[in-house]
Design a protein around this motif. Sequence first.
Motif, PDB file in Angstrom:
ATOM      1  N   LYS A 175       4.850  -3.313   4.944  1.00 11.68           N
ATOM      2  CA  LYS A 175       5.062  -1.845   5.101  1.00 11.68           C
ATOM      3  C   LYS A 175       5.621  -1.179   4.172  1.00 11.68           C
ATOM      4  CE  LYS A 175       3.506  -0.391   8.501  1.00 11.68           C
ATOM      5  NZ  LYS A 175       2.383   0.030   8.761  1.00 11.68           N
ATOM      6  N   LEU A 176       6.708  -1.709   3.439  1.00 11.94           N
ATOM      7  CA  LEU A 176       7.660  -1.057   2.647  1.00 11.94           C
ATOM      8  C   LEU A 176       6.838  -0.764   1.282  1.00 11.94           C
ATOM      9  CD1 LEU A 176      10.378   0.363   1.920  1.00 11.94           C
ATOM     10  CD2 LEU A 176      11.259  -1.929   0.787  1.00 11.94           C
ATOM     11  N   LEU A 177       6.056  -1.760   0.825  1.00 13.80           N
ATOM     12  CA  LEU A 177       5.310  -1.627  -0.203  1.00 13.80           C
ATOM     13  C   LEU A 177       3.982  -0.554  -0.088  1.00 13.80           C
ATOM     14  CD1 LEU A 177       5.112  -5.244  -1.514  1.00 13.80           C
ATOM     15  CD2 LEU A 177       6.367  -3.522  -2.379  1.00 13.80           C
ATOM     16  N   GLU A 178       3.640  -0.724   1.311  1.00  7.40           N
ATOM     17  CA  GLU A 178       2.520   0.251   1.552  1.00  7.40           C
ATOM     18  C   GLU A 178       2.992   1.657   1.403  1.00  7.40           C
ATOM     19  OE1 GLU A 178      -0.359   1.365   5.356  1.00  7.40           O
ATOM     20  OE2 GLU A 178       1.465   0.607   5.602  1.00  7.40           O
ATOM     21  N   THR A 179       4.426   1.981   1.933  1.00  2.00           N
ATOM     22  CA  THR A 179       5.282   3.295   1.755  1.00  2.00           C
ATOM     23  C   THR A 179       5.172   3.817   0.495  1.00  2.00           C
ATOM     24  OG1 THR A 179       6.131   2.976   3.823  1.00  2.00           O
ATOM     25  CG2 THR A 179       7.192   4.616   2.377  1.00  2.00           C
ATOM     26  N   ALA A 180       5.579   2.702  -0.498  1.00  4.57           N
ATOM     27  CA  ALA A 180       5.716   2.985  -1.849  1.00  4.57           C
ATOM     28  C   ALA A 180       4.302   3.199  -2.635  1.00  4.57           C
ATOM     29  CB  ALA A 180       6.476   1.733  -2.526  1.00  4.57           C
TER      30      ALA A 180
END
Length: 306
Positions: free
Chosen positions: A41-46
């Motif tokens: 999810k964090l890499l999606e946000t990035a």
Amino acid sequence: MKRFLTLALALILILSTAAASAQTLQIAAPDDATNLARAIKLLETAGFIEVDPAAGYSPEIKDITNYIYDIEVVPVAANTLTSTLTDYAGAVINGTWATTVGLIPSKDGLIVEQQAEGGENPYVNILVARTEDADNEIYQKIVDAYHTQLVAEFMLLEYNEAYYPAFEYETDPALVINADNVAALKDYYYNVASPAGKTVVKVGVCGTKNDMFAAVQWLLDQENAGIYIELVVLDNYNLPNDALNNRVAKDLDLNAFEHKAYLAKEMASFGYDLTIIADTLIAPLTLYSNNYASIDAIKDAAGLMK
């Protein structure tokens, strides 16, 4: 003939250089299911990937529907991520591990997981009781003492942003918390505070980062609340909920070691009759890199997927 060989060698060099520049960049993430989902999810946000919305807060690698940039998400044992950081374009690391080697999210991180206070976010850590004790007045006094500026600032200073307060609190500009204050509060809890004449509340915890309860104890004693918090340190995450759920032995009165998603999983798996009585802290994941100075630098090196 010699000229032809020279041109051929030059062409091979160009092609090999292009191939090297097009190499997929690896980004490491914790290999346990919960934190891997959070890392995705964090890499999606990035902006590196797109994830199937149906996966909600718990995506797996198979739920990555589109790699916007040429990266590979590599699951790695969480306790090795700091020591192998140089081997990857970046690594998503839990604050508990990152701060032990001097990494501070706000200073060293490329992007920090944002977790709203309260709400539906399943990764907010919590204080847990047996369901029949949900309205226990003694426990509520502990919650009230925990949800204060003193505890919030103690937590931020002592743990170098590995933890953030997951609660709202009133602020007093005159209250200044520094390293000396933190040391004094810990000394008070471990060497001065006494359970004599008080109601002892046993709180199950894991690990070593639980000293914020020293500030809670000091506040309770300042109010003459007649409550003593006994921290019961358990060495495995599968123990505290089981011990708390035991209504016969009553080895624990409360738990403070887990986030909402973990509690929900345990309750579904083992039928525990437990309930959340307060949000406590947020332990965000952060993307770090020893090889690139920014997310944009990683994107530039990886290149867009074709």
